[in-house]
Structure formats: structure tokens, C-alpha cells
Design a protein around this motif. Structure first.
Motif, PDB file in Angstrom:
ATOM      1  N   UNK A  80     -29.587 -72.453  86.659  1.00 45.83           N
ATOM      2  CA  UNK A  80     -29.996 -71.299  85.782  1.00 45.83           C
ATOM      3  C   UNK A  80     -29.105 -70.030  85.703  1.00 45.83           C
ATOM      4  N   UNK A  81     -28.421 -69.716  87.020  1.00 42.53           N
ATOM      5  CA  UNK A  81     -27.889 -68.545  87.010  1.00 42.53           C
ATOM      6  C   UNK A  81     -26.451 -68.957  86.282  1.00 42.53           C
ATOM      7  N   UNK A  82     -25.891 -70.046  86.289  1.00 45.98           N
ATOM      8  CA  UNK A  82     -24.760 -70.452  85.610  1.00 45.98           C
ATOM      9  C   UNK A  82     -24.954 -70.526  84.126  1.00 45.98           C
ATOM     10  N   UNK A  83     -26.136 -70.941  83.694  1.00 47.72           N
ATOM     11  CA  UNK A  83     -26.529 -71.130  82.248  1.00 47.72           C
ATOM     12  C   UNK A  83     -26.425 -69.733  81.813  1.00 47.72           C
ATOM     13  N   UNK A  84     -27.039 -68.639  82.626  1.00 49.75           N
ATOM     14  CA  UNK A  84     -27.091 -67.326  81.957  1.00 49.75           C
ATOM     15  C   UNK A  84     -25.504 -66.665  81.670  1.00 49.75           C
ATOM     16  N   UNK A  85     -24.571 -67.383  82.407  1.00 50.43           N
ATOM     17  CA  UNK A  85     -23.410 -66.878  82.377  1.00 50.43           C
ATOM     18  C   UNK A  85     -22.679 -67.391  81.093  1.00 50.43           C
ATOM     19  N   UNK A 124     -24.968 -83.418  91.715  1.00 55.66           N
ATOM     20  CA  UNK A 124     -24.033 -84.049  90.967  1.00 55.66           C
ATOM     21  C   UNK A 124     -23.917 -83.136  89.367  1.00 55.66           C
ATOM     22  N   UNK A 125     -24.998 -83.215  88.875  1.00 63.18           N
ATOM     23  CA  UNK A 125     -25.016 -82.576  87.526  1.00 63.18           C
ATOM     24  C   UNK A 125     -24.580 -81.363  87.623  1.00 63.18           C
ATOM     25  N   UNK A 126     -24.928 -80.428  88.549  1.00 64.15           N
ATOM     26  CA  UNK A 126     -24.718 -79.124  88.783  1.00 64.15           C
ATOM     27  C   UNK A 126     -23.221 -79.141  88.688  1.00 64.15           C
ATOM     28  N   UNK A 127     -22.571 -79.974  89.689  1.00 62.37           N
ATOM     29  CA  UNK A 127     -20.927 -79.523  89.918  1.00 62.37           C
ATOM     30  C   UNK A 127     -20.269 -80.339  88.785  1.00 62.37           C
ATOM     31  N   UNK A 131     -17.157 -75.842  83.268  1.00 65.29           N
ATOM     32  CA  UNK A 131     -16.854 -74.461  83.014  1.00 65.29           C
ATOM     33  C   UNK A 131     -15.434 -74.210  83.286  1.00 65.29           C
ATOM     34  N   UNK A 132     -14.827 -74.801  84.262  1.00 63.00           N
ATOM     35  CA  UNK A 132     -13.457 -74.640  84.637  1.00 63.00           C
ATOM     36  C   UNK A 132     -12.564 -75.259  83.531  1.00 63.00           C
ATOM     37  N   UNK A 133     -12.972 -76.225  82.776  1.00 63.66           N
ATOM     38  CA  UNK A 133     -12.152 -76.993  81.759  1.00 63.66           C
ATOM     39  C   UNK A 133     -12.761 -76.196  80.386  1.00 63.66           C
ATOM     40  N   UNK A 134     -13.454 -75.189  80.339  1.00 63.30           N
ATOM     41  CA  UNK A 134     -13.769 -74.305  79.201  1.00 63.30           C
ATOM     42  C   UNK A 134     -14.484 -75.151  78.111  1.00 63.30           C
ATOM     43  N   UNK A 135     -15.143 -76.290  78.620  1.00 59.38           N
ATOM     44  CA  UNK A 135     -16.183 -77.005  77.674  1.00 59.38           C
ATOM     45  C   UNK A 135     -17.536 -76.591  77.875  1.00 59.38           C
ATOM     46  N   UNK A 136     -17.885 -75.330  77.165  1.00 59.90           N
ATOM     47  CA  UNK A 136     -19.099 -74.765  77.509  1.00 59.90           C
ATOM     48  C   UNK A 136     -20.359 -75.588  77.040  1.00 59.90           C
ATOM     49  N   UNK A 137     -20.097 -76.382  75.830  1.00 65.43           N
ATOM     50  CA  UNK A 137     -21.330 -77.110  75.497  1.00 65.43           C
ATOM     51  C   UNK A 137     -21.449 -78.256  76.582  1.00 65.43           C
ATOM     52  N   UNK A 138     -20.596 -78.845  77.148  1.00 64.69           N
ATOM     53  CA  UNK A 138     -20.749 -79.954  78.090  1.00 64.69           C
ATOM     54  C   UNK A 138     -21.490 -79.497  79.296  1.00 64.69           C
ATOM     55  N   UNK A 139     -20.797 -78.195  79.634  1.00 70.24           N
ATOM     56  CA  UNK A 139     -21.504 -77.544  80.980  1.00 70.24           C
ATOM     57  C   UNK A 139     -22.901 -77.164  80.858  1.00 70.24           C
ATOM     58  N   UNK A 140     -23.089 -76.706  79.650  1.00 71.46           N
ATOM     59  CA  UNK A 140     -24.438 -76.191  79.502  1.00 71.46           C
ATOM     60  C   UNK A 140     -25.434 -77.718  79.661  1.00 71.46           C
ATOM     61  N   UNK A 141     -24.983 -78.753  79.196  1.00 71.57           N
ATOM     62  CA  UNK A 141     -25.922 -79.794  78.986  1.00 71.57           C
ATOM     63  C   UNK A 141     -26.092 -80.166  80.639  1.00 71.57           C
ATOM     64  N   UNK A 142     -24.912 -80.348  81.258  1.00 71.53           N
ATOM     65  CA  UNK A 142     -25.042 -80.597  82.938  1.00 71.53           C
ATOM     66  C   UNK A 142     -26.202 -79.737  83.247  1.00 71.53           C
ATOM     67  N   UNK A 143     -25.727 -78.460  83.323  1.00 69.74           N
ATOM     68  CA  UNK A 143     -26.732 -77.461  83.951  1.00 69.74           C
ATOM     69  C   UNK A 143     -28.264 -77.686  83.752  1.00 69.74           C
TER      70      UNK A 143
END
Length: 494
Positions: A488-493, A447-450, A456-468
Motif C-alpha cells: 500500500x505504501x508503494x501504491x501511494x508513491x 513475489x507480486x510485491x517484488x 517501478x525501476x522500469x518506470x512502468x507504473x501501470x504494471x507496478x500498480x497491478x502487481x502491488x
């Protein structure tokens, strides 16, 4: 190839400490070996018109159609009097197919090991200065690796894999114009890519990708084996997946590759269509494939009939445990009072298997399932997202136990994610991630990954990083390295 990737990952997880100790030495030795063969061994040209002899192709075709009647676990007269490494190939293929799909007991597995060892002894007595010799021996060493793995002899499997890799590298650079080597290399390259994406440290343990000649790949060097390699490569590349039922498969093995690909990709109707290919004799796994495909499509009566046929088959083949699990699922979905004890007793009488679907049967039968959540899960597997959503809409959430409520929000979020209803999907996932929900970390990790993917789709990088990062923590608790690695792979991107 998928199975090969799983084997490499599993071996390295079992032998992680050993690999970390030797990986630098292997890396250096691999570089030295590659340098030596690239620059010190003269390349030997193979005619561009290279093709297997017609008689060999006919023998291979019979084996790839699961016709083992002439061998009956004994070496054929052709192999006993062999003068060419290629004469060994049909029995080599037979060992591989029987190891994968028929050897569900240790006695038969030991028999395949003996046959493969006999073939290795025979090939050592032949002239070694040929591309065919290196190619066939590599295939035999791959068989040996697989058998050791199924026997849980992991150090022996690791050593056999290293020998196969070394011999293949040597042969590949010495005979750069031999088409079958390029076909095998193309499968190897894609497998390496998938494995490294899952476990990056393994790149120190295996050879770098080979430079494949696209012109040699196009050569139709075999009417029976070449289509097998093409099918594996196309499936790994996910090319033209919706149109693969239009492919005219030549053998049962080729058909099986496509059918399993469809089944694992959620293209259940495609799996049924290609399994119903009337031009070929049905193989002993057809009923399992069609049964599981119909289960995910909601065709329960048909699935039940096909699962029973597979279980009742006199042949000792894999996926009988998975078929029994399918019958258990159907009883739950239909609201029958399924006897867990009865199913576990039946399961205990079945031979074990190393395939994931067989191995998960006992765990799933011991797990409590909600009929509607289970049905939605299976419809989701067939990419029938709207039907799965309708099934969840009929659930009375207030009456669900806390565990089923967590699963409900997780599954609803996943369905909405696939339907690209991202805001509503976030709402469901966030309910699954509520601290008051049970600590069932797999559901929370995914759930957190999705949620991260949505942001990421919404271009909110800070929240994306938090959930990853949340996903990584939950994945560690659930011991789900696959989710941890992809987060981790998504975080690196980012």
C-alpha cells in the motif's frame, strides 16, 4: 529499540478496537499536555558539563557486562540506602537485561516484576523535583511495560506505556538541557518513525517526535550508558553498517546490540567478528549468535558446535529453542534422517520465549523442508546471493513437489532481484504467480510485491500498480499485514 517497536505494534493489534475508541481522546489530551508543559512550566537548566558520577558508571558497566553476582535477584545495599534516583539505575538496567534475555519462565519474570515494583516504591519516596527523578522513573515504567507484555497482560502494558510516555514528556519539557533525556528521545523518535511506517493509525496513540538538541546528543554524559544509546540509534539509522566492527565496544550489552543488528541485516561475518571481541568476557548469547551466523554462511560443523554449547549452558537464557532449530536445519541440509518427533520432544522440555526466533522453532520443525531450498534460503539471509543461486541451479525442478516448486521459483526470483537481473527475476516470479501453483499466499504476496518494485525501476507504473494490488490481495489471504502495508505504501508513491 526494535523490540520496543514490536511491542507497540503487537499491543495495538491486540487492543485495536480499544485504541480506535480512545485514540481521539488521547490525541487531544496529548496536545493539551504538550501545550501545558511547553508554555506553563518553567524550563530548568542543566550544566552543559553534566556527567554521571564515576562510581555510578563503574556500577553500570558491571551490570551492562552481565555481572549480576552481587545482587542475585536481591536489591543491593546501595539501592536499599538510596538518596538519589541515579542510585537505582544499575538495578533498573539489571531488571531490563534479565527480563529480555534470562527470564524464560514465569517465576523469574514475577521476581523481576517485584524488584521493579520495589524500585518504583523507592523512587516515589525521593525528592521529585529533578531531571534524574523523571528520567529514572520513566525507565522503570518502560521495564514495567515490557514485563506486562511478556506476561501477556496487554491492558496493563498499555497503561504502563501511557504513563511512561506522559512522564517522559513532562520531564523532557521541564528539563530541556538534560542530556540523557535527549538520548532517550532520539531512540524514541526513530522508533516512532518505524512504528508509524508499519501502522499509520498508531500516530494518534503515541506522542509526536521530540525536538532533539544535536549539541546535547554529543555530550558524553556516561562512559557506559551513552554508548548503548548511540549503538541503538546508529543501528536504526543503518549508518556505517559495514564498518561497525571497527567500533570499540565498551560493554557486552553494546556488543550484543551490534551483533544482533548484523545478524538481522545479513552481515553474518560482522556478527561473528564483533562477538569474538576478546577484550570482553563472553556473554551467554555469544554461542547462539555465532552459531546462527555460521549457519547462514554454510559453516555447518562450527555452527553445530556453537548451538550445542548454547543449549547445554546451565544458564536459563533465551534462544535455546532457536539453537535447537539450527541443529534441525543442519541435519536436513546434510541429508540426515532428522527425527521431527525427537526434536519436538526436546523442544517441549525447553522454556518458552517471546523472541521471534524462539517462537518460530516449533512451526519450522513441523514444516517440511527441501535440503537445497533451505540451504539457498540461509545463504540468501547472509547476502551470499551467487552461492544461493548456484545451489538452486543444482535442483532438479521436474522432481519437485508442487509446493517445493512454488518455493523454488519464489526463492530464485528473490535472488535474481538482489543480483539486479530484473528480467530473469520477473520470469521466475511470474512462474510462482501462475494460477496452477499452490495457493501458498506468502510466497505469492512477496513475489507480486517484488514484481511491482521491478516495474517501478522500469518506470512502468501501470504494471507496478497491478502487481502491488495483487500483493495486497495475497497478503490478506496469508494474514501478512507487513507485506500488505508495504505494498500500500508503494501504491501511494505512484
Amino acid at each position: 529499540m526494535e523490540l520496543t517497536c514490536i511491542i507497540i505494534i503487537f499491543l495495538c493489534s491486540k487492543l485495536g478496537w480499544y485504541v480506535r475508541f480512545i485514540r481521539q481522546k488521547i490525541k487531544l489530551s496529548s496536545v493539551s499536555v504538550a501545550f501545558f508543559f511547553l508554555f506553563c512550566i518553567p524550563a530548568i537548566a542543566i550544566p552543559q558539563s553534566y556527567k554521571y558520577p564515576k562510581e555510578l558508571d563503574l556500577r553500570l558497566e558491571k551490570v551492562l557486562n552481565f555481572d549480576f553476582s552481587k545482587t542475585n535477584y536481591e536489591l543491593s545495599a546501595k539501592v536499599k540506602n538510596t538518596t538519589s534516583p541515579l542510585d537505582i539505575l544499575p538495578t533498573c538496567n539489571q531488571v531490563l537485561l534479565k527480563t529480555l534475555f534470562y527470564t524464560t519462565d514465569s517465576e523469574r519474570l514475577h521476581k523481576e516484576y517485584e524488584i521493579n515494583t520495589n524500585l518504583l516504591d523507592k523512587i516515589e519516596k525521593l525528592e521529585k523535583n529533578s531531571a534524574e527523578w523523571g528520567y529514572v522513573k520513566t525507565r522503570l515504567l518502560i521495564n514495567k511495560t515490557l514485563i506486562h507484555f511478556f506476561r501477556e497482560e496487554y491492558f496493563s502494558a498499555l497503561w504502563s506505556a501511557y504513563r511512561a510516555n506522559s512522564l517522559f514528556s513532562e520531564t523532557y519539557y521541564k528539563y530541556p538541557d538534560y542530556p540523557p533525556l535527549h538520548a532517550l528521545a532520539s531512540v524514541y523518535n526513530l522508533g516512532v518513525k518505524i512504528v508509524i511506517e508499519k501502522n499509520s493509525f498508531i500516530e494518534y496513540f503515541i506522542s509526536k517526535p521530540f525536538k532533539v538538541d544535536s549539541n546535547l546528543i554529543k555530550i558524553n554524559w556516561s562512559e557506559s550508558e551513552k554508548p548503548i544509546f548511540d549503538a541503538i540509534v546508529n543501528n536504526l539509522l543503518n549508518e556505517n553498517s559495514e564498518n561497525k566492527t571497527e567500533v570499540k565496544v565498551k560493554t557486552e550489552t553494546e556488543k550484543l546490540i551490534y551483533a544482533f543488528y548484523y545478524l538481522n541485516s545479513g552481515l553474518s561475518q560482522n556478527a561473528i567478528d564483533i562477538s569474538n571481541n576478546n577484550s570482553l568476557i563472553n556473554n551467554p548469547l555469544d554461542n547462539y549468535i555465532k552459531g546462527w551466523a555460521n549457519l547462514t554462511l554454510g559453516n555447518y560443523r562450527l555452527a553445530e558446535k556453537q548451538f550445542n554449547k548454547h543449549i547445554e549452558s546451565p544458564e536459563n537464557v533465551v534462544f535455546k529453542r532457536a539453537s535447537l532449530l539450527g541443529l534441525y536445519y543442519i541435519e536436513i541440509i546434510n541429508g540426515s534422517k532428522s527425527s521431527r518427533t525427537l526434536y519436538l520432544n526436546r523442544l517441549s522440555l525447553m522454556p518458552k520465549s517471546n523472541f521471534f526466533r524462539d517462537k518460530m522453532a516449533e512451526r519450522e520443525i513441523k514444516t517440511e523442508h527441501h535440503p537445497k531450498l533451505l540451504k539457498a534460503r540461509l545463504l540468501f539471509d547472509a547476502k551470499l546471493y551467487s552461492k544461493a543461486k548456484n545451489e538452486l541451479n543444482s535442483v532438479n525442478v521436474k522432481k519437485l513437489s508442487p509446493e517445493f516448486k512454488l518455493e523454488y521459483y519464489y526463492r530464485y526470483g528473490r535472488i535474481l532481484f538482489q543480483l539486479q537481473d530484473y528480467d530473469y527475476s520477473l520470469e521466475k516470479f511470474q512462474k510462482a504467480l501462475d494460477p496452477d501453483m499452490p495457493e501458498k499466499s506468502y510466497y505469492k504476496a512477496q513475489s507480486a510485491y517484488d514484481c511491482g518494485k521491478i516495474y517501478v525501476i522500469k518506470n512502468n507504473i501501470e504494471k507496478a500498480r497491478n502487481y502491488f494490488n495483487q500483493s495486497i490481495q495475497y497478503a490478506k489471504k496469508a494474514n501478512r499485514k507487513d507485506i500488505e502495508d508495504k505494498a500500500k505504501s508503494e501504491l501511494n508513491k505512484l
